[in-house]
Motif scaffolding. Structure first.
Motif, PDB file in Angstrom:
ATOM      1  N   GLU A 199      22.756  39.662  38.723  1.00 47.71           N
ATOM      2  CA  GLU A 199      24.073  39.145  39.101  1.00 47.71           C
ATOM      3  C   GLU A 199      24.599  39.871  40.329  1.00 47.71           C
ATOM      4  O   GLU A 199      24.664  41.097  40.366  1.00 47.71           O
ATOM      5  CB  GLU A 199      25.053  39.323  37.948  1.00 47.71           C
ATOM      6  CG  GLU A 199      26.459  38.802  38.252  1.00 47.71           C
ATOM      7  CD  GLU A 199      27.430  39.132  37.146  1.00 47.71           C
ATOM      8  OE1 GLU A 199      27.712  38.233  36.334  1.00 47.71           O
ATOM      9  OE2 GLU A 199      27.910  40.294  37.078  1.00 47.71           O
ATOM     10  N   CYS A 200      24.978  39.075  41.322  1.00 51.58           N
ATOM     11  CA  CYS A 200      25.669  39.597  42.505  1.00 51.58           C
ATOM     12  C   CYS A 200      27.165  39.380  42.305  1.00 51.58           C
ATOM     13  O   CYS A 200      27.597  38.291  41.948  1.00 51.58           O
ATOM     14  CB  CYS A 200      25.187  38.889  43.766  1.00 51.58           C
ATOM     15  SG  CYS A 200      26.185  39.268  45.232  1.00 51.58           S
ATOM     16  N   SER A 201      27.951  40.421  42.558  1.00 49.90           N
ATOM     17  CA  SER A 201      29.412  40.346  42.409  1.00 49.90           C
ATOM     18  C   SER A 201      30.069  40.749  43.722  1.00 49.90           C
ATOM     19  O   SER A 201      29.778  41.814  44.273  1.00 49.90           O
ATOM     20  CB  SER A 201      29.875  41.269  41.283  1.00 49.90           C
ATOM     21  OG  SER A 201      31.290  41.273  41.184  1.00 49.90           O
ATOM     22  N   ALA A 202      30.937  39.858  44.240  1.00 52.11           N
ATOM     23  CA  ALA A 202      31.712  40.142  45.451  1.00 52.11           C
ATOM     24  C   ALA A 202      33.160  40.368  45.046  1.00 52.11           C
ATOM     25  O   ALA A 202      33.763  39.525  44.375  1.00 52.11           O
ATOM     26  CB  ALA A 202      31.603  38.987  46.442  1.00 52.11           C
ATOM     27  N   GLN A 203      33.740  41.494  45.469  1.00 57.63           N
ATOM     28  CA  GLN A 203      35.066  41.866  44.964  1.00 57.63           C
ATOM     29  C   GLN A 203      35.930  42.465  46.071  1.00 57.63           C
ATOM     30  O   GLN A 203      35.472  43.277  46.873  1.00 57.63           O
ATOM     31  CB  GLN A 203      34.914  42.887  43.826  1.00 57.63           C
ATOM     32  CG  GLN A 203      36.224  43.260  43.152  1.00 57.63           C
ATOM     33  CD  GLN A 203      35.990  44.141  41.933  1.00 57.63           C
ATOM     34  OE1 GLN A 203      34.875  44.580  41.674  1.00 57.63           O
ATOM     35  NE2 GLN A 203      37.047  44.397  41.181  1.00 57.63           N
ATOM     36  N   ASN A 204      37.196  42.013  46.116  1.00 58.37           N
ATOM     37  CA  ASN A 204      38.223  42.702  46.892  1.00 58.37           C
ATOM     38  C   ASN A 204      39.505  42.717  46.066  1.00 58.37           C
ATOM     39  O   ASN A 204      39.475  42.382  44.879  1.00 58.37           O
ATOM     40  CB  ASN A 204      38.428  42.067  48.286  1.00 58.37           C
ATOM     41  CG  ASN A 204      38.887  40.614  48.230  1.00 58.37           C
ATOM     42  OD1 ASN A 204      39.333  40.123  47.189  1.00 58.37           O
ATOM     43  ND2 ASN A 204      38.777  39.917  49.346  1.00 58.37           N
ATOM     44  N   ASP A 205      40.620  43.104  46.675  1.00 62.61           N
ATOM     45  CA  ASP A 205      41.852  43.267  45.891  1.00 62.61           C
ATOM     46  C   ASP A 205      42.710  42.005  45.852  1.00 62.61           C
ATOM     47  O   ASP A 205      43.878  42.063  45.473  1.00 62.61           O
ATOM     48  CB  ASP A 205      42.683  44.425  46.454  1.00 62.61           C
ATOM     49  CG  ASP A 205      43.105  44.186  47.900  1.00 62.61           C
ATOM     50  OD1 ASP A 205      42.684  43.165  48.486  1.00 62.61           O
ATOM     51  OD2 ASP A 205      43.855  45.016  48.449  1.00 62.61           O
ATOM     52  N   VAL A 206      42.126  40.860  46.204  1.00 70.55           N
ATOM     53  CA  VAL A 206      42.905  39.628  46.289  1.00 70.55           C
ATOM     54  C   VAL A 206      42.829  38.812  45.006  1.00 70.55           C
ATOM     55  O   VAL A 206      43.829  38.275  44.527  1.00 70.55           O
ATOM     56  CB  VAL A 206      42.441  38.777  47.487  1.00 70.55           C
ATOM     57  CG1 VAL A 206      43.277  37.513  47.608  1.00 70.55           C
ATOM     58  CG2 VAL A 206      42.494  39.589  48.766  1.00 70.55           C
ATOM     59  N   ALA A 207      41.636  38.712  44.441  1.00 64.47           N
ATOM     60  CA  ALA A 207      41.444  37.862  43.259  1.00 64.47           C
ATOM     61  C   ALA A 207      40.293  38.414  42.431  1.00 64.47           C
ATOM     62  O   ALA A 207      39.686  39.437  42.776  1.00 64.47           O
ATOM     63  CB  ALA A 207      41.174  36.416  43.678  1.00 64.47           C
ATOM     64  N   SER A 208      39.966  37.718  41.345  1.00 63.69           N
ATOM     65  CA  SER A 208      38.859  38.128  40.494  1.00 63.69           C
ATOM     66  C   SER A 208      37.549  38.060  41.268  1.00 63.69           C
ATOM     67  O   SER A 208      37.411  37.267  42.208  1.00 63.69           O
ATOM     68  CB  SER A 208      38.773  37.216  39.263  1.00 63.69           C
ATOM     69  OG  SER A 208      39.959  37.289  38.501  1.00 63.69           O
ATOM     70  N   PRO A 209      36.558  38.875  40.889  1.00 66.22           N
ATOM     71  CA  PRO A 209      35.281  38.865  41.603  1.00 66.22           C
ATOM     72  C   PRO A 209      34.616  37.495  41.543  1.00 66.22           C
ATOM     73  O   PRO A 209      34.748  36.759  40.559  1.00 66.22           O
ATOM     74  CB  PRO A 209      34.453  39.919  40.867  1.00 66.22           C
ATOM     75  CG  PRO A 209      35.445  40.785  40.180  1.00 66.22           C
ATOM     76  CD  PRO A 209      36.596  39.893  39.827  1.00 66.22           C
ATOM     77  N   ASN A 210      33.908  37.169  42.603  1.00 60.11           N
ATOM     78  CA  ASN A 210      33.084  35.961  42.646  1.00 60.11           C
ATOM     79  C   ASN A 210      31.648  36.381  42.337  1.00 60.11           C
ATOM     80  O   ASN A 210      31.136  37.325  42.944  1.00 60.11           O
ATOM     81  CB  ASN A 210      33.185  35.309  44.021  1.00 60.11           C
ATOM     82  CG  ASN A 210      32.424  33.997  44.115  1.00 60.11           C
ATOM     83  OD1 ASN A 210      31.753  33.725  45.096  1.00 60.11           O
ATOM     84  ND2 ASN A 210      32.506  33.162  43.094  1.00 60.11           N
ATOM     85  N   THR A 211      31.011  35.726  41.366  1.00 57.78           N
ATOM     86  CA  THR A 211      29.674  36.143  40.944  1.00 57.78           C
ATOM     87  C   THR A 211      28.691  34.979  41.001  1.00 57.78           C
ATOM     88  O   THR A 211      29.065  33.825  40.764  1.00 57.78           O
ATOM     89  CB  THR A 211      29.686  36.709  39.509  1.00 57.78           C
ATOM     90  OG1 THR A 211      30.146  35.697  38.599  1.00 57.78           O
ATOM     91  CG2 THR A 211      30.601  37.918  39.414  1.00 57.78           C
ATOM     92  N   LYS A 212      27.441  35.312  41.304  1.00 59.65           N
ATOM     93  CA  LYS A 212      26.333  34.360  41.241  1.00 59.65           C
ATOM     94  C   LYS A 212      25.092  35.123  40.783  1.00 59.65           C
ATOM     95  O   LYS A 212      25.015  36.345  40.923  1.00 59.65           O
ATOM     96  CB  LYS A 212      26.086  33.695  42.597  1.00 59.65           C
ATOM     97  CG  LYS A 212      27.155  32.686  42.996  1.00 59.65           C
ATOM     98  CD  LYS A 212      26.763  31.921  44.258  1.00 59.65           C
ATOM     99  CE  LYS A 212      27.827  30.876  44.613  1.00 59.65           C
ATOM    100  NZ  LYS A 212      27.437  30.093  45.817  1.00 59.65           N
TER     101      LYS A 212
END
Length: 340
Positions: A199-212
């Motif tokens: 699982e790749c997780s992209a995260q910043n302080d704006v919203a929940s992480p986006n994962t694929k």
């Protein structure tokens, strides 16, 4: 300046002032200046949300205008912008509110906005910086990959967002092993235990992480875990079972001695993924002996043997000894009864 002069002659003094200011606004109203021209705040919003840039008139006689950089958006209630998302709003509690509303904000809306309030021919300017944040979104991720055990795997994951998101990886297993953050995940000398989904997780302080996720398949040669036979008597049915692990799934072959067995004449072979079952009906003496299970895939071969023997007709001794033992037991019980 022709436009300014015409506007003055026509009596639209506020418009003339605005146009005059717009000609030299970037240089005459720099960030951080105090006094009449000052930054009042920074408004932070999220892409797709509605932004409200607040401004207030000093009294009922004041006039207001909104600029974006040097472009006029509103003068009073007259809209100069063709953007349907932009409007001037006022609250019920404040008749003097002259706020700018921008719906469905995008990153192109980010920048400096100026509210100019004219009171007795003395314009005052408030500057607001609109900052637009963008939730993380994974744009690129590696396709599912297949590799032989001991090989090398490189997985890629790229994402966009404001601020720029951090990328992290984890192996989706009961232990959920995490890896160092980064767009690229490299695994050398991969083992069969490292197969599965990553699982790749992209995260910043704006919203929940986006994962694929991306699936990693690890090929390895067969290994036979168990081969087992159930002994039966003549004219009965016998079963032999063989369990093997392999990727891709193995093909099974059965041998009696050196002769390969096939379906027919009371013999059947059924295979399901990692298991093969050899069944034989109407057993005869000639069918007893040594059987070998062979598991094969493109990476290798494994085999294991088992003996199929008839069950013992007297596992605890012959029948005459059994009768004598029973008689002795009865005699012993009779003697004990006599004592009482």
């Amino acid at each position: 300046m022709i436009a300014v002069r015409d506007a003055c002659f026509s009596g639209h003094s506020l418009t003339a002032v605005i146009l005059s200011l717009s000609c030299f606004l970037p240089s005459c109203l720099p960030m951080g200046r105090t006094g009449e021209n000052k930054w009042t705040e920074t408004v932070v919003t999220r892409q797709g949300d509605t932004a409200l840039l607040r401004c207030y008139l000093t009294d009922g006689q004041s006039k207001g205008a909104w600029l974006n950089h040097s472009s006029i958006i509103f003068t009073g209630s007259d809209k100069w912008s063709a953007d349907p998302r932009v409007s001037v709003v006022s609250s019920v509690d404040s008749k003097h509110e002259y706020s700018l509303q921008i719906q469905k904000v995008d990153v192109t809306d980010e920048g400096r906005y100026t509210c100019i309030v004219q009171n007795n021919h003395n314009p005052q300017s408030n500057h607001i910086f609109l900052s637009v944040k963008v939730p993380p979104k994974i744009n690129i991720i590696s396709d599912d990959v297949t590799v032989n055990e001991g090989g090398y795997v490189s997985l890629i994951c790229a994402a966009s967002g404001r601020p720029e998101p951090t990328i992290s990886w984890r192996h989706i297993t009961p232990l959920a092993k995490k890896y160092e953050s980064g767009k690229q995940l490299n695994i050398s000398g991969i083992t069969r235990d490292q197969a599965g989904e990553y699982e790749c997780s992209a995260q910043n302080d704006v919203a929940s992480p986006n994962t694929k996720t991306v699936k990693v398949t690890v090929n390895f040669p067969p290994t036979i875990h168990e081969v087992k036979a159930t002994g039966v008597g003549v004219a009965r049915s016998a079963l032999l079972r063989c369990e093997a692990a392999a990727v891709p799934p193995p093909a099974f072959e059965w041998y009696r001695g050196s002769r390969r067995l096939t379906r027919g004449h009371g013999t059947d072979i059924k295979t399901l993924s990692s298991r093969s079952v050899l069944s034989m009906t109407n057993m005869t003496q000639e069918r007893y002996g040594n059987y070998t299970c062979m598991a094969v895939n493109k990476l290798g071969t494994a085999n294991a043997s088992v003996s199929l023997l008839p069950p013992s007709s007297a596992p605890y001794g012959n029948s005459s000894s059994t009768v004598r033992s029973s008689a002795c037991l009865l005699l012993l019980l009779s003697s004990l009864l006599c004592l009482f």
